[in-house]
Design an enzyme around this catalytic site. Structure first.
Site, PDB file in Angstrom:
ATOM      1  N   HIS A 186      50.319  -0.839  36.574  1.00  0.00           N
ATOM      2  CA  HIS A 186      49.309   0.217  36.517  1.00  0.00           C
ATOM      3  C   HIS A 186      49.599   1.228  35.426  1.00  0.00           C
ATOM      4  CE1 HIS A 186      47.924  -0.785  40.749  1.00  0.00           C
ATOM      5  NE2 HIS A 186      46.908  -0.949  39.938  1.00  0.00           N
ATOM      6  N   CYS A 486      40.572 -14.468   4.730  1.00  0.00           N
ATOM      7  CA  CYS A 486      40.035 -14.209   6.063  1.00  0.00           C
ATOM      8  C   CYS A 486      41.061 -14.528   7.153  1.00  0.00           C
ATOM      9  CB  CYS A 486      38.743 -14.978   6.300  1.00  0.00           C
ATOM     10  SG  CYS A 486      38.972 -16.769   6.275  1.00  0.00           S
TER      11      CYS A 486
HETATM   12  C1  PEP Z   1      43.000 -19.294   9.049  1.00  0.00           C
HETATM   13  O1  PEP Z   1      43.464 -20.417   9.273  1.00  0.00           O
HETATM   14  O2  PEP Z   1      43.625 -18.407   8.441  1.00  0.00           O
HETATM   15  C2  PEP Z   1      41.657 -18.953   9.517  1.00  0.00           C
HETATM   16  C3  PEP Z   1      41.097 -17.824   9.164  1.00  0.00           C
HETATM   17  O3  PEP Z   1      41.054 -19.812  10.378  1.00  0.00           O
HETATM   18  P1  PEP Z   1      41.494 -19.954  11.924  1.00  0.00           P
HETATM   19  O4  PEP Z   1      42.471 -18.873  12.229  1.00  0.00           O
HETATM   20  O5  PEP Z   1      40.241 -19.863  12.701  1.00  0.00           O
HETATM   21  O6  PEP Z   1      42.101 -21.321  11.931  1.00  0.00           O
END
Ligand code: PEP
Ligand code: MG
Length: 556
Positions: A186, A486
């Site tokens: 908690h 990404c």
């Molecule tokens: C990655 O591999 O860095 C990516 C962005 O794709 P995922 O994490 O979905 O495999």
């Protein structure tokens, strides 16, 4: 001398301050015997104390409201449990004082709870608190609780009771550390609700001397004892940066000298859109479409069903850029309609684009759904393929996009070292690159990203990974194409600067990280980012790379 203790961070933020221990009065009452004729009086005292403590807990609950109220009311119910009262009365009948009877009855109940599995064991701190409150009342001593102090401090306890956590004065308690407890206790739940940095399950917490200065990092779970000036400065700067970044107005990502680096969000579906918009994302850099279909993975989703969800995302970024990744099935994200059963090594098998090329109708349906969803919207739709290994893969994906009549840019993810090494040839077929550094690390270091024992290789600061990023970014730059990141690497504010220095043209991350990355970029010029990138690549390991970049960016 500085020392570091590792616990479990449960509530973000950094707190630096002196240790104050939770008040623990000597609460074990002496085992004194009473005369039989005094038993009714002692039983009445016990009942009154129990009722008063329950009333007090309920009153505190009302004051605190929300989640805390439910927790405190549950504690009041524990105190009023009729079976407990019966046990107390029985103990008084055979000669215990009221306080000793309460102490023994609740201790017996505690032992039962402690051995009854993780969830109930987590309630032990709640029960101890109930016991201490009743016994303190019967003994006429102050309630154990948060220490008095005029100066802000870091509260340290074996475990914190919800009654104390709920009413913490956050202008005085900078953070808290407990020796016991876990992420589901908690106290941890309430700390998150209060926004107080907290670390639980810290070995040695109760032995920390009163007044010792500690620095608590609620994100990493690290507690630095007697931190040096440098450490304090770094942690405080990091905390201040986070605070300032969170407060800063949304704006486009750029270095201090105006070099634009669009900041985009990683999303898994329409549910993530609101947070992305709130963080000022300039669009979506990775829409992981397979997340939408993981719970119903037996049959391929229809074009209509897909178009409906995609449209909800596209509408949220009227003039923005939305990069949709076609289904990345396989390995940790199997989809029954795409992923072959019984592969010996799914991460190296028919995953991502490979599975889609084996099922061209699934790819065509998804691309048509995207065309349908974007029709009539001003959004800049882009699509990209996961797990592109070479030019042949890239061409197959580009052909599928053209055949589907999709008026969107199409690109390739760089997740396999071969794609980074031959990025230029891949760019003969597609219009942009996006580096998936999570998989790129996995495949560069031959280290399964799901296996904890090899997790050190997932560190995106590894110079070998930076070299591959540089190769891809330079190839894209030479071709006049975009090359974003990404993977998780983009979410690290320091590394985001290094990636920019390596030539990356956009950064996409979970929405919560966007303000921090925006702030870090705005503090450094492109030339500084380039120098930091060079310094990081000149090292031989992730830690050294991190240190080298930090030195350059902090101007040391
Ligand atoms: C990655 O591999 O860095 C990516 C962005 O794709 P995922 O994490 O979905 O495999
Ligand atoms: Mg990936």
């Amino acid at each position: 001398m500085e020392a570091m203790l590792q616990g479990v961070g449960v509530s973000h933020g950094v707190a630096v301050g002196e240790v104050r221990h939770m008040g623990t009065a000597a609460l074990e009452p002496p085992a004194r015997r009473i005369r039989p004729e005094d038993a009714p009086r002692e039983q009445a005292r016990a009942r009154q104390a129990v009722e008063a403590v329950a009333a007090d807990l309920n009153a505190r609950g009302q004051l605190a409201g929300g989640e805390a109220q439910a927790v405190l009311e549950a504690q009041a119910l524990m105190a009023l449990d009729p079976e407990l009262m019966a046990d107390v009365e029985r103990r008084v009948t055979v000669g215990s004082t009221a306080e000793r009877a309460v102490y023994d009855a609740l201790s017996a109940y505690r032992a039962l709870l402690a051995g009854a599995g993780e969830y109930l064991a987590g309630r032990v701190a709640d029960l101890d608190d109930v016991r201490n409150r009743i016994v303190a009342r019967l003994l006429g001593v102050p309630m154990p609780g948060v220490p008095d102090s005029d100066e802000p401090f870091v509260l340290v306890a074996r475990d914190l009771a919800p009654a104390d956590t709920a009413l913490l004065d956050t202008s005085l308690v900078l953070g808290f550390v407990t020796q016991e407890g876990g992420p589901t206790s908690h106290s941890a739940i309430l700390a998150r609700a209060l926004g107080v940095p907290a670390v639980v399950a810290l070995p040695g917490a109760v032995e920390l001397a009163e007044g010792t200065v500690v620095a608590v990092d609620g994100s990493t779970g690290e507690v630095f004892v007697s931190p040096g000036q440098e450490r304090r400065a770094a942690l405080t700067a990091a905390a201040a940066e986070r605070k300032a970044a969170a407060a800063a107005a949304a704006g486009p990502g750029a270095t201090s000298d105006g070099h634009r680096v669009p900041l985009l969000a990683n999303i898994g579906g329409p549910a993530d859109v609101a947070a992305a918009v709130a963080a000022g994302a300039e669009g979506v850099g990775l829409f992981r479409t397979e997340f939408l279909f993981l719970d119903d993975a037996a049959t391929a989703p229809s074009q209509e069903r897909q178009a409906e969800v995609y449209r909800r995302v596209l509408e949220a970024f009227p003039e923005g850029r939305v990069v949709v990744r076609v289904l990345d099935a396989g390995a940790d994200k199997p989809l029954g309609f795409l992923t072959p059963a019984d592969e010996p090594n799914p991460a190296l098998g028919v995953r991502g684009l490979r599975a889609l090329l084996d099922h061209p109708e699934v790819l065509a349906t998804q691309l048509r759904a995207l065309a349908q969803a974007s029709s009539g919207l001003p959004v800049h739709l882009e699509v990209m393929a996961p797990m592109v290994a070479d030019r042949q893969d890239a061409k197959a994906f580009a052909d599928a996009c053209r055949e589907a009549g999709l008026g969107a840019k199409f690109g390739a993810m760089v997740e396999i070292p071969s794609a980074a090494l031959r990025a230029r040839s891949i760019l003969r077929e597609v219009e942009f690159l996006s580096l998936g550094t999570n998989d790129l690390a996995q495949y560069t270091f031959a280290a399964d990203r799901q296996v904890g024992a090899v997790s050190r290789y997932q560190d995106p600061w590894q110079p070998a990974l930076l070299d591959l990023v540089a190769l891809a970014a330079e190839a894209a730059g030479a071709e006049g194409r975009g090359c974003g990141v990404c993977g998780e690497a983009a979410a690290d504010p320091l590394l985001a600067c290094v990636l920019t220095g390596l030539g990356v043209t956009s950064l996409s991350m979970g929405a919560a990280s966007i303000p921090y990355v925006r702030a870090a970029l705005a503090r450094h010029s492109l030339a500084q980012c380039r120098r930091a990138a060079e310094a990081a690549r000149a090292t031989d390991g992730a830690d050294a790379a991190r240190r080298a970049a930090r030195r350059v960016l902090s101007g040391e």
